[in-house]
Write an enzyme that holds these catalytic residues in place. Structure first.
Site, PDB file in Angstrom:
ATOM      1  CG  HIS A  79      -0.194   0.337   2.404  1.00 51.29           C
ATOM      2  ND1 HIS A  79       0.412  -0.691   3.146  1.00 51.29           N
ATOM      3  CD2 HIS A  79       0.024   1.555   3.387  1.00 51.29           C
ATOM      4  CE1 HIS A  79       0.807  -0.125   4.204  1.00 51.29           C
ATOM      5  NE2 HIS A  79       0.713   1.048   4.500  1.00 51.29           N
TER       6      HIS A  79
HETATM    7  C1  UD1 Z   1      -1.725   6.179   5.873  1.00 48.48           C
HETATM    8  C2  UD1 Z   1      -0.306   6.485   5.919  1.00 48.48           C
HETATM    9  C3  UD1 Z   1       0.720   5.372   5.883  1.00 48.48           C
HETATM   10  C4  UD1 Z   1       0.106   4.160   6.790  1.00 48.48           C
HETATM   11  C5  UD1 Z   1      -1.220   3.692   6.086  1.00 48.48           C
HETATM   12  C6  UD1 Z   1      -1.950   2.647   6.911  1.00 48.48           C
HETATM   13  C7  UD1 Z   1       0.192   8.889   5.611  1.00 48.48           C
HETATM   14  C8  UD1 Z   1       0.963   9.781   5.026  1.00 48.48           C
HETATM   15  N1  UD1 Z   1       0.057   7.479   5.167  1.00 48.48           N
HETATM   16  O1  UD1 Z   1      -1.480   5.643   4.269  1.00 48.48           O
HETATM   17  O2  UD1 Z   1       1.761   5.744   6.650  1.00 48.48           O
HETATM   18  O3  UD1 Z   1       1.099   3.101   6.333  1.00 48.48           O
HETATM   19  O4  UD1 Z   1      -2.003   4.811   6.385  1.00 48.48           O
HETATM   20  O5  UD1 Z   1      -2.841   1.770   6.311  1.00 48.48           O
HETATM   21  O6  UD1 Z   1      -0.420   9.071   6.728  1.00 48.48           O
HETATM   22  N2  UD1 Z   1      -9.044   5.333   1.671  1.00 48.48           N
HETATM   23  C9  UD1 Z   1     -10.452   4.649   1.777  1.00 48.48           C
HETATM   24  N3  UD1 Z   1     -10.721   4.400   3.143  1.00 48.48           N
HETATM   25  C10 UD1 Z   1     -10.397   4.774   4.262  1.00 48.48           C
HETATM   26  C11 UD1 Z   1      -9.145   5.715   4.162  1.00 48.48           C
HETATM   27  C12 UD1 Z   1      -8.477   5.758   2.690  1.00 48.48           C
HETATM   28  O7  UD1 Z   1     -10.677   4.035   0.595  1.00 48.48           O
HETATM   29  O8  UD1 Z   1     -10.735   4.684   5.235  1.00 48.48           O
HETATM   30  C13 UD1 Z   1      -8.208   5.403   0.335  1.00 48.48           C
HETATM   31  C14 UD1 Z   1      -8.667   6.734  -0.376  1.00 48.48           C
HETATM   32  O9  UD1 Z   1      -8.792   6.450  -1.736  1.00 48.48           O
HETATM   33  C15 UD1 Z   1      -7.513   7.525  -0.049  1.00 48.48           C
HETATM   34  C16 UD1 Z   1      -6.343   6.552   0.058  1.00 48.48           C
HETATM   35  O10 UD1 Z   1      -7.009   5.450   0.431  1.00 48.48           O
HETATM   36  O11 UD1 Z   1      -7.202   8.705  -0.731  1.00 48.48           O
HETATM   37  C17 UD1 Z   1      -4.951   6.958   0.733  1.00 48.48           C
HETATM   38  O12 UD1 Z   1      -5.478   7.108   2.305  1.00 48.48           O
HETATM   39  P1  UD1 Z   1      -4.574   8.049   3.012  1.00 48.48           P
HETATM   40  O13 UD1 Z   1      -4.924   8.388   4.508  1.00 48.48           O
HETATM   41  O14 UD1 Z   1      -4.089   9.298   2.553  1.00 48.48           O
HETATM   42  O15 UD1 Z   1      -3.160   6.979   3.202  1.00 48.48           O
HETATM   43  P2  UD1 Z   1      -2.862   5.615   3.238  1.00 48.48           P
HETATM   44  O16 UD1 Z   1      -2.413   5.042   1.906  1.00 48.48           O
HETATM   45  O17 UD1 Z   1      -4.168   5.171   4.113  1.00 48.48           O
HETATM   46  N1  UDP Z   2      -3.911  -5.543   9.354  1.00 50.16           N
HETATM   47  C1  UDP Z   2      -5.083  -6.099   9.736  1.00 50.16           C
HETATM   48  N2  UDP Z   2      -5.923  -6.444   8.552  1.00 50.16           N
HETATM   49  C2  UDP Z   2      -5.458  -6.345   7.180  1.00 50.16           C
HETATM   50  C3  UDP Z   2      -4.124  -5.758   7.074  1.00 50.16           C
HETATM   51  C4  UDP Z   2      -3.356  -5.203   8.119  1.00 50.16           C
HETATM   52  O1  UDP Z   2      -5.520  -6.003  10.651  1.00 50.16           O
HETATM   53  O2  UDP Z   2      -6.081  -6.765   6.361  1.00 50.16           O
HETATM   54  C5  UDP Z   2      -3.076  -4.909  10.562  1.00 50.16           C
HETATM   55  C6  UDP Z   2      -1.910  -5.518  10.922  1.00 50.16           C
HETATM   56  O3  UDP Z   2      -2.053  -6.811  11.558  1.00 50.16           O
HETATM   57  C7  UDP Z   2      -1.061  -4.579  11.269  1.00 50.16           C
HETATM   58  C8  UDP Z   2      -1.623  -3.256  10.734  1.00 50.16           C
HETATM   59  O4  UDP Z   2      -2.847  -3.632  10.293  1.00 50.16           O
HETATM   60  O5  UDP Z   2      -1.087  -4.710  12.733  1.00 50.16           O
HETATM   61  C9  UDP Z   2      -0.608  -2.845   9.637  1.00 50.16           C
HETATM   62  O6  UDP Z   2      -1.079  -1.759   8.880  1.00 50.16           O
HETATM   63  P1  UDP Z   2      -0.622  -1.232   7.346  1.00 50.16           P
HETATM   64  O7  UDP Z   2       0.035  -2.007   6.817  1.00 50.16           O
HETATM   65  O8  UDP Z   2      -2.039  -0.352   7.156  1.00 50.16           O
HETATM   66  O9  UDP Z   2       0.164   0.084   8.079  1.00 50.16           O
HETATM   67  P2  UDP Z   2       1.841   0.512   8.276  1.00 50.16           P
HETATM   68  O10 UDP Z   2       2.134  -0.484   9.408  1.00 50.16           O
HETATM   69  O11 UDP Z   2       2.482   0.318   7.219  1.00 50.16           O
HETATM   70  O12 UDP Z   2       1.865   1.721   8.578  1.00 50.16           O
END
Ligand code: UD1
Ligand code: UDP
Length: 363
Positions: free
Chosen positions: A207
């Site tokens: 992601h």
């Molecule tokens: C964010 C964090 C990243 C973290 C990740 C965990 C930042 C810069 N990034 O990335 O460090 O690893 O969360 O998962 O803070 N979206 C949905 N539903 C939601 C939220 C987001 O569909 O509930 C989609 C939207 O299209 C959105 C895209 O995901 O534009 C990205 O969401 P965003 O919160 O900007 O960043 P993440 O990629 O989730």
């Molecule tokens: N996770 C979850 N369900 C999923 C994928 C991830 O519960 O389908 C949990 C996972 O166990 C971990 C956290 O989400 O604790 C990791 O989040 P993510 O990879 O979105 O973010 P990052 O750690 O890269 O910031």
């Protein structure tokens, strides 16, 4: 006894909810006054409310409805809305976790109002400033009054960056507390629901912005993962972040039938799937740690990691983002002996963190 001002907690995304949950539970169990602000950076049920439910957390006291947007737009809205709460609520110290836009916004809002800031999972560095998370980490660490670092590695980094030794405390990572608190509740039945057998499948999650926003990189990564499944004879289960699903659609990238894309799972199901997988292939930070804790080998599809301890103990390999190197890394980790021990502490991080903030900001 004098009444203390509450501890403020700011969170907003899936990993923050999971890694902050042991701290919140510790506060609730001991009746320590606190409040929780949710930015709603994550808002889809499978990235948000499911974790409150499974981790038995009460609803947040404040929900800011910030949602998605560009970095500036999202962070700007958070700053405005979090500040309004800090201006009204008496607060002894603000806790933030990790490296998201929510983390930075929480820390910056508090620090401008002279409210002490405590950063959980501080000091991690990928040394790659193209990652939005790296900017968030550096900024948050340098405006925090206390940096709770997982291991000596981050202590060394922060000392080199000029942060005073008195502002650093090694606590381990609350991810261990979360795994230990929940591993007895793992939902192993998810394997039969999905139709996979123990040690006969890979899990993959991808992601990161730098991997999914570029058509060529995204295509090459998924192509390599699918080919590995075919070559080594494993099913691939991919509970993909909505961001990745929409980019695969946008770029019309077709996946082979070796990979099964499913919705993101709850934590209890996902822990079970990680524990029973042959391999985890990911660009997630949290998965690199959890794979290491759960004794499942990990292949990290990135050029670097801010979790070098996982590589040092032999639980993880940095595969890069090219087809050949991903395949070679998968081959190496499939033959890896599982004999490492978890470097992220013994699951008492939440207690160390809360005791420290009570002593230093509430007495
Ligand atoms: C964010 C964090 C990243 C973290 C990740 C965990 C930042 C810069 N990034 O990335 O460090 O690893 O969360 O998962 O803070 N979206 C949905 N539903 C939601 C939220 C987001 O569909 O509930 C989609 C939207 O299209 C959105 C895209 O995901 O534009 C990205 O969401 P965003 O919160 O900007 O960043 P993440 O990629 O989730
Ligand atoms: N996770 C979850 N369900 C999923 C994928 C991830 O519960 O389908 C949990 C996972 O166990 C971990 C956290 O989400 O604790 C990791 O989040 P993510 O990879 O979105 O973010 P990052 O750690 O890269 O910031």
């Amino acid at each position: 006894m004098m009444k203390m001002d509450p501890i403020g907690i700011v969170l907003g995304t899936r990993p923050e909810i999971i890694k902050m949950s042991p701290v919140i539970s510790y506060l609730i169990e001991r009746d320590i006054e606190h409040y929780v602000i949710h930015s709603n950076q994550h808002y889809s049920a499978e990235l948000d409310s499911i974790f409150f439910k499974q981790l038995k957390l009460p609803p947040p006291h404040f929900s800011l409805d910030v949602g998605s947007g560009t970095h500036g737009e999202q962070t700007g809205k958070m700053l405005q809305r979090i500040e309004q709460i800090f201006l009204k609520e008496k607060t002894s110290v603000v806790l933030v976790q990790g490296d998201t836009n929510t983390t930075l916004a929480g820390a910056l809002s508090a620090s401008k109002l002279h409210i002490p800031v405590a950063h959980i999972e501080a000091g991690l560095r990928s040394h790659d400033r193209k990652m939005p998370e790296e900017i968030n980490r550096i900024m948050t660490d340098h405006i925090s009054d206390i940096c709770f670092v997982p291991t000596q590695t981050q202590e060394k980094i922060l000392l080199q960056e000029g942060i005073a030794p008195s502002k650093i405390l090694i606590t381990g990572n609350t991810v261990v507390d979360a795994v230990l608190r929940n591993q007895g509740l793992m939902r192993n039945e998810i394997l039969s629901t999905i139709g996979v057998e123990k040690n006969k499948y890979f899990i993959t999650t991808i992601h990161r912005q730098e991997n999914v926003d570029d058509k060529k990189i995204l295509g090459e990564i998924f192509n390599a993962i699918c080919e590995a499944g075919k070559k080594f004879g494993y099913d691939i289960i991919a509970p993909l972040h909505p961001r990745t699903v929409s980019m695969l659609e946008k770029y019309s990238i077709k996946l082979s039938n070796k990979i099964r894309v499913i919705k993101p799972l709850g934590y209890l199901e996902f822990l079970a799937l990680q524990k029973n997988a042959s391999l985890i292939i990911t660009d997630s930070g949290g998965l690199q740690e959890e794979a290491c804790i759960l004794n499942t080998p990990c292949v990290t599809v990135r050029e670097n990691t801010e979790r070098p301890e996982t590589v040092d103990v032999g639980a993880n390999i940095i595969a890069g983002i090219r087809h050949q190197s991903i395949l070679e890394s998968i081959n190496i980790m499939l033959h890896k002996e599982i004999n490492w021990s978890n470097p992220f502490g013994d699951g008492t991080s939440a207690s160390k963190i809360v005791k420290y903030v009570q002593k230093n900001f509430q007495e």
